[in-house]
Motif scaffolding. Structure first.
Motif, mmCIF file in Angstrom:
data_model
loop_
_atom_site.group_PDB
_atom_site.id
_atom_site.type_symbol
_atom_site.label_atom_id
_atom_site.label_comp_id
_atom_site.label_asym_id
_atom_site.label_seq_id
_atom_site.Cartn_x
_atom_site.Cartn_y
_atom_site.Cartn_z
ATOM 1 N N ARG A 11 44.040 40.354 32.104
ATOM 2 C CA ARG A 11 44.414 40.007 33.473
ATOM 3 C C ARG A 11 43.290 40.320 34.450
ATOM 4 O O ARG A 11 42.650 41.363 34.362
ATOM 5 C CB ARG A 11 45.666 40.767 33.880
ATOM 6 C CG ARG A 11 46.846 40.328 33.038
ATOM 7 C CD ARG A 11 48.150 40.728 33.607
ATOM 8 N NE ARG A 11 49.139 39.773 33.118
ATOM 9 C CZ ARG A 11 50.398 40.055 32.907
ATOM 10 N NH1 ARG A 11 50.863 41.257 33.179
ATOM 11 N NH2 ARG A 11 51.223 39.133 32.461
ATOM 12 N N VAL A 12 43.094 39.386 35.381
ATOM 13 C CA VAL A 12 42.125 39.575 36.452
ATOM 14 C C VAL A 12 42.886 39.454 37.773
ATOM 15 O O VAL A 12 43.215 38.349 38.200
ATOM 16 C CB VAL A 12 40.979 38.544 36.388
ATOM 17 C CG1 VAL A 12 39.989 38.786 37.528
ATOM 18 C CG2 VAL A 12 40.272 38.595 35.046
ATOM 19 N N ILE B 263 32.215 45.951 33.357
ATOM 20 C CA ILE B 263 31.805 44.556 33.501
ATOM 21 C C ILE B 263 31.203 44.294 34.883
ATOM 22 O O ILE B 263 30.280 43.515 35.035
ATOM 23 C CB ILE B 263 32.997 43.606 33.243
ATOM 24 C CG1 ILE B 263 33.591 43.837 31.835
ATOM 25 C CG2 ILE B 263 32.599 42.147 33.437
ATOM 26 C CD1 ILE B 263 32.679 43.528 30.685
ATOM 27 N N GLY B 264 31.739 44.948 35.914
ATOM 28 C CA GLY B 264 31.204 44.798 37.260
ATOM 29 C C GLY B 264 31.766 43.626 38.042
ATOM 30 O O GLY B 264 31.094 43.102 38.930
ATOM 31 N N LEU B 265 32.997 43.220 37.741
ATOM 32 C CA LEU B 265 33.614 42.124 38.487
ATOM 33 C C LEU B 265 34.252 42.577 39.796
ATOM 34 O O LEU B 265 34.327 41.802 40.752
ATOM 35 C CB LEU B 265 34.693 41.435 37.636
ATOM 36 C CG LEU B 265 34.198 40.381 36.655
ATOM 37 C CD1 LEU B 265 35.324 39.942 35.735
ATOM 38 C CD2 LEU B 265 33.631 39.201 37.386
ATOM 39 N N ALA B 266 34.729 43.799 39.830
ATOM 40 C CA ALA B 266 35.450 44.279 41.014
ATOM 41 C C ALA B 266 34.578 44.186 42.256
ATOM 42 O O ALA B 266 33.416 44.578 42.244
ATOM 43 C CB ALA B 266 35.928 45.709 40.812
ATOM 44 N N GLY B 267 35.157 43.636 43.312
ATOM 45 C CA GLY B 267 34.460 43.526 44.580
ATOM 46 C C GLY B 267 33.788 42.186 44.817
ATOM 47 O O GLY B 267 33.372 41.896 45.936
ATOM 48 N N LYS B 268 33.673 41.356 43.797
ATOM 49 C CA LYS B 268 33.078 40.031 43.981
ATOM 50 C C LYS B 268 34.012 39.205 44.860
ATOM 51 O O LYS B 268 35.227 39.272 44.725
ATOM 52 C CB LYS B 268 32.883 39.322 42.639
ATOM 53 C CG LYS B 268 32.053 40.090 41.636
ATOM 54 C CD LYS B 268 30.602 40.079 41.984
ATOM 55 C CE LYS B 268 29.805 40.784 40.904
ATOM 56 N NZ LYS B 268 28.415 40.873 41.211
ATOM 57 N N VAL C 84 37.886 39.806 43.939
ATOM 58 C CA VAL C 84 38.253 40.106 42.551
ATOM 59 C C VAL C 84 38.388 41.612 42.387
ATOM 60 O O VAL C 84 37.591 42.384 42.929
ATOM 61 C CB VAL C 84 37.193 39.547 41.584
ATOM 62 C CG1 VAL C 84 37.537 39.882 40.135
ATOM 63 C CG2 VAL C 84 37.019 38.045 41.777
ATOM 64 N N MET C 85 39.401 42.034 41.624
ATOM 65 C CA MET C 85 39.628 43.452 41.343
ATOM 66 C C MET C 85 39.315 43.722 39.861
ATOM 67 O O MET C 85 38.913 42.819 39.136
ATOM 68 C CB MET C 85 41.067 43.804 41.699
ATOM 69 C CG MET C 85 41.345 43.583 43.191
ATOM 70 S SD MET C 85 43.099 43.586 43.626
ATOM 71 C CE MET C 85 43.548 45.250 43.238
ATOM 72 N N GLU C 86 39.512 44.974 39.407
ATOM 73 C CA GLU C 86 39.205 45.346 38.019
ATOM 74 C C GLU C 86 40.093 44.597 37.025
ATOM 75 O O GLU C 86 41.317 44.637 37.129
ATOM 76 C CB GLU C 86 39.434 46.839 37.783
ATOM 77 C CG GLU C 86 38.439 47.753 38.428
ATOM 78 C CD GLU C 86 37.028 47.642 37.908
ATOM 79 O OE1 GLU C 86 36.743 46.964 36.904
ATOM 80 O OE2 GLU C 86 36.163 48.248 38.555
#
Length: 120
Positions: free
Chosen positions: A56-57, A6-11, A75-77
């Protein structure tokens, strides 16, 4: 099950914006936070067979403390787990395809909203 694609990690977002976006998409924080970490949950419950799943986020504060206006949150994985009463949540499961697809749809919606507001 992690949703790395998804590419959410690091935002990174400020706490107030993250809280707003999570609520908009349907994730809740409830009591799952301390001054450095947060977990937002989306609950899936099958009323026919009683199965409960949690998307879970996890996030953490890179500046400031959670619930302060100046906090910067990373945000993490995201990951999916199945709840087993009374033992807790297990994450190494075979998940129903319709749950996995629903998770991907929610996470893509969340990513789209976060991409409008995140900072690097």
């Amino acid at each position: 099950m992690k949703f790395e694609e998804i590419g959410l990690a690091g935002k990174m977002l400020d706490f107030e914006m993250l809280e707003h976006l999570m609520n908009e998409v349907g994730f809740v924080r409830a009591g799952q936070w301390d001054y450095e970490r947060i977990t937002y949950d989306y609950k899936f419950e099958n009323m026919d067979n009683g199965e409960v799943f949690y998307l879970r986020v996890p996030c953490y504060a890179v500046e400031g403390e959670v619930e302060t206006s100046h906090a910067m949150i990373k945000v993490m994985e995201p990951y999916l787990g199945k709840h087993y009463y009374p033992h807790g949540v297990e994450y190494d499961e075979d998940f129903p395809k319709q749950i996995v697809n629903a998770c991907k749809k929610l996470l893509n919606e969340l990513k789209e909203e976060i991409d409008k507001h995140h900072t690097n």
